[in-house]
Scaffold this motif. Structure first.
Motif, PDB file in Angstrom:
ATOM      1  N   ILE A 154     -83.927  53.460  31.473  1.00 30.79           N
ATOM      2  CA  ILE A 154     -84.025  53.489  30.007  1.00 30.79           C
ATOM      3  C   ILE A 154     -84.014  52.073  29.437  1.00 30.79           C
ATOM      4  O   ILE A 154     -84.829  51.719  28.572  1.00 30.79           O
ATOM      5  N   ASP A 155     -83.113  51.238  29.939  1.00 28.01           N
ATOM      6  CA  ASP A 155     -83.009  49.868  29.449  1.00 28.01           C
ATOM      7  C   ASP A 155     -84.248  49.048  29.787  1.00 28.01           C
ATOM      8  O   ASP A 155     -84.674  48.195  28.999  1.00 28.01           O
ATOM      9  N   ALA A 156     -84.827  49.286  30.967  1.00 31.61           N
ATOM     10  CA  ALA A 156     -85.999  48.520  31.398  1.00 31.61           C
ATOM     11  C   ALA A 156     -87.189  48.746  30.469  1.00 31.61           C
ATOM     12  O   ALA A 156     -88.078  47.897  30.373  1.00 31.61           O
ATOM     13  N   LEU A 157     -87.204  49.881  29.777  1.00 34.23           N
ATOM     14  CA  LEU A 157     -88.261  50.162  28.803  1.00 34.23           C
ATOM     15  C   LEU A 157     -87.961  49.520  27.455  1.00 34.23           C
ATOM     16  O   LEU A 157     -88.750  49.646  26.512  1.00 34.23           O
ATOM     17  N   GLY A 158     -86.828  48.844  27.351  1.00 32.29           N
ATOM     18  CA  GLY A 158     -86.441  48.209  26.097  1.00 32.29           C
ATOM     19  C   GLY A 158     -85.749  49.161  25.135  1.00 32.29           C
ATOM     20  O   GLY A 158     -85.426  48.777  24.010  1.00 32.29           O
ATOM     21  N   LYS A 159     -85.487  50.401  25.561  1.00 33.74           N
ATOM     22  CA  LYS A 159     -84.872  51.407  24.687  1.00 33.74           C
ATOM     23  C   LYS A 159     -83.351  51.404  24.864  1.00 33.74           C
ATOM     24  O   LYS A 159     -82.725  52.431  25.164  1.00 33.74           O
ATOM     25  N   THR A 160     -82.768  50.252  24.671  1.00 33.63           N
ATOM     26  CA  THR A 160     -81.340  50.100  24.928  1.00 33.63           C
ATOM     27  C   THR A 160     -80.468  50.843  23.911  1.00 33.63           C
ATOM     28  O   THR A 160     -79.296  51.100  24.168  1.00 33.63           O
ATOM     29  N   ARG A 161     -81.025  51.179  22.773  1.00 29.29           N
ATOM     30  CA  ARG A 161     -80.254  51.946  21.784  1.00 29.29           C
ATOM     31  C   ARG A 161     -79.921  53.342  22.296  1.00 29.29           C
ATOM     32  O   ARG A 161     -78.916  53.933  21.900  1.00 29.29           O
ATOM     33  N   VAL A 162     -80.797  53.869  23.139  1.00 29.75           N
ATOM     34  CA  VAL A 162     -80.571  55.216  23.674  1.00 29.75           C
ATOM     35  C   VAL A 162     -79.321  55.231  24.555  1.00 29.75           C
ATOM     36  O   VAL A 162     -78.443  56.093  24.396  1.00 29.75           O
ATOM     37  N   THR A 163     -79.228  54.280  25.484  1.00 25.26           N
ATOM     38  CA  THR A 163     -78.035  54.235  26.333  1.00 25.26           C
ATOM     39  C   THR A 163     -76.799  53.888  25.506  1.00 25.26           C
ATOM     40  O   THR A 163     -75.688  54.313  25.836  1.00 25.26           O
ATOM     41  N   MET A 164     -76.990  53.129  24.442  1.00 21.51           N
ATOM     42  CA  MET A 164     -75.869  52.835  23.549  1.00 21.51           C
ATOM     43  C   MET A 164     -75.302  54.115  22.948  1.00 21.51           C
ATOM     44  O   MET A 164     -74.086  54.338  22.962  1.00 21.51           O
ATOM     45  N   MET A 165     -76.175  54.980  22.452  1.00 25.62           N
ATOM     46  CA  MET A 165     -75.712  56.219  21.827  1.00 25.62           C
ATOM     47  C   MET A 165     -75.039  57.141  22.845  1.00 25.62           C
ATOM     48  O   MET A 165     -74.019  57.768  22.551  1.00 25.62           O
ATOM     49  N   ILE A 166     -75.616  57.218  24.048  1.00 23.15           N
ATOM     50  CA  ILE A 166     -75.024  58.067  25.090  1.00 23.15           C
ATOM     51  C   ILE A 166     -73.622  57.586  25.433  1.00 23.15           C
ATOM     52  O   ILE A 166     -72.665  58.370  25.504  1.00 23.15           O
TER      53      ILE A 166
END
Length: 454
Positions: A154-166
């Protein structure tokens, strides 16, 4: 992620990726923080037991999960090269490898846990709490290792906000179960520090299930089709992950395990000293989340630019990240200097432990600058997939310089327990100098010929 053309654009994109990673790291750290802090309010024996158990568990987890961090630069470079199918395949193989790794850890741990604890001169109650805390945690090892692979994707795609919310969801869940199992509320058993291990295991299962749901159901992850088909095991892909991941994992292990080694050596001191030392280490680890997050962000952006063969941009990102980390570390150092008494009071009310913690926290100030340099540099080097030299440097600076120097100062001078901290600080400083030298060498001598293409 998008290509950037100016320093301002790079700083903006770095912040967009970095801030969610920082929140995520603080939240992940928060699980361990609340385990120790809430156990400390149950009793100082539980505080010492959970702190000892945590000091043994954290380097094992960070070191072995560090191997799985190879998924981040691999996927980042594949995405930069627009090879999405290969990226998805790499993630699935990473999940397989994470399960095998977790099972291996559990099997080895069942054999060596008791012998390790028995070598430590701990009070019986503290030893039993540490042992049972780790056993309770072990029930969450498989999902936790899997989550690290999914998070890397998830982070490698630049979508670090997603892992933040999880991960943010994990903190209140962990605190709730800590409250129930540590203090025995609402009919749950009163387990003290051991209850913190049970709470953490439950939390790890929940965040992993949430991550799987996100990858299957939400864009842009669904277009990769990570779980649409499950290919067989690929030893070739495992080899690729391990070739990058093993040096990363061992470099992290050499850095984090030195703190566990110090804890083992400090077992000759009384329980109050051990507890105070662990509190200071725990809070220093909290502050370390800032340079560590910058490091992880640099792996993503540098890997993306290297994958697209934009080496000048990768170099610029590296030094922007290092400069940012140094500035923030100075700010954190001043804050800690002013509020170290308040920080100590968060963990314990015991007067002896409190006063010792205040003294230990002074040394934590000196951790900040070295961490602010060496962590981001490691992240940049991982983005280049340059990991082998980093491993050697970590081994030398921490175990050849840091630990022996700390042992000498603690046992043959008046520094006593504080001598170990001086040794640790010295090792971190040497590591920082070595890593910066490696990054400069890499960028100047290996990448310079390619700069002209951009």
């Amino acid at each position: 992620m998008e290509r950037t053309n100016s320093r301002k654009e790079k700083l903006k994109q770095l912040f967009v990726i970095l801030l969610p990673i920082l929140v995520t790291q603080l939240a992940m750290y928060g699980i361990n923080f609340f385990d120790i802090m809430m156990s400390g309010h149950f009793s100082h024996y539980d505080l010492a037991g959970v702190a000892i158990g945590s000091s043994l568990w954290v380097p094992v987890f960070t070191g072995l999960s560090g191997i799985l961090l190879a998924v981040t630069p691999i996927v980042a470079q594949l995405v930069g090269a627009k090879e999405s199918k290969e990226a998805s395949y790499s993630v699935v193989q990473g999940v397989y490898l994470s399960v095998v790794t977790a099972i291996f850890v559990i099997a080895v741990g069942s054999l060596i846990l008791n012998p390790i604890l028995n070598t430590m001169q701990l009070e019986t109650e503290v030893r039993e709490i540490a042992r049972n805390y780790i056993i309770a945690l072990s029930f969450g090892m498989i999902p936790l290792f899997v989550y690290n692979v999914l998070r890397s994707f998830i982070d490698a795609l630049g979508k670090t906000r997603v892992t933040m919310m999880i991960t943010l969801m994990a903190v209140p869940i962990n605190v709730l179960f800590n409250y129930l199992f540590i203090f025995g509320k609402f009919g749950f058993p009163e387990l003290g520090g051991v209850g913190a291990g049970i709470a953490s295991a439950i939390t790890y299962w929940l965040i992993t299930l949430i991550a799987v749901f996100v990858i299957i159901k939400l864009e842009p992850f669904t277009q990769f089709g990570v779980f649409k088909s499950l290919p067989g095991l690929s030893l070739y892909k495992w080899k690729e992950i391990l070739m990058i991941g093993v040096p990363i994992g061992f470099a992290i292990f050499f850095e984090t395990s030195i703190f566990s080694a110090v804890t083992l050596l400090m077992s000759t001191f009384d329980t109050a000293t051990i507890a105070a030392h662990q509190i200071a280490i725990n809070f220093a680890s909290f502050l370390y989340m800032i340079p560590l997050s910058i490091s992880m962000a640099l792996t993503i952006v540098v890997g993306f630019e290297v994958g697209a063969k934009r080496y000048r941009d990768a170099k610029e990102y590296s030094w922007i990240g290092i400069g940012l980390a140094v500035i923030l570390s100075i700010v954190c150092g001043f804050i800690l200097l002013q509020f170290r008494k308040d920080v100590a009071a968060i963990y314990t009310k015991d007067p002896e432990v409190l006063n010792l913690t205040i003294d230990f926290l002074i040394f934590a100030l000196f951790f900040q600058l070295s961490d602010a340099i060496q962590a981001p540099v490691q992240g940049a080097l991982r983005g280049y997939k340059d990991v082998n030299i980093t491993l050697i440097m970590a081994l030398f600076s921490y175990w050849v310089i840091g630990l022996p120097l700390g042992y000498i100062l603690a046992n043959y001078t008046d520094w006593s327990a504080f001598g170990y901290w001086v040794g640790l600080i010295s090792g971190l400083a040497v590591g920082a100098v070595c890593l910066v030298s490696r990054l400069i060498f890499l960028q100047k001598n290996k990448l310079s010929p390619s700069l002209s293409e951009e």
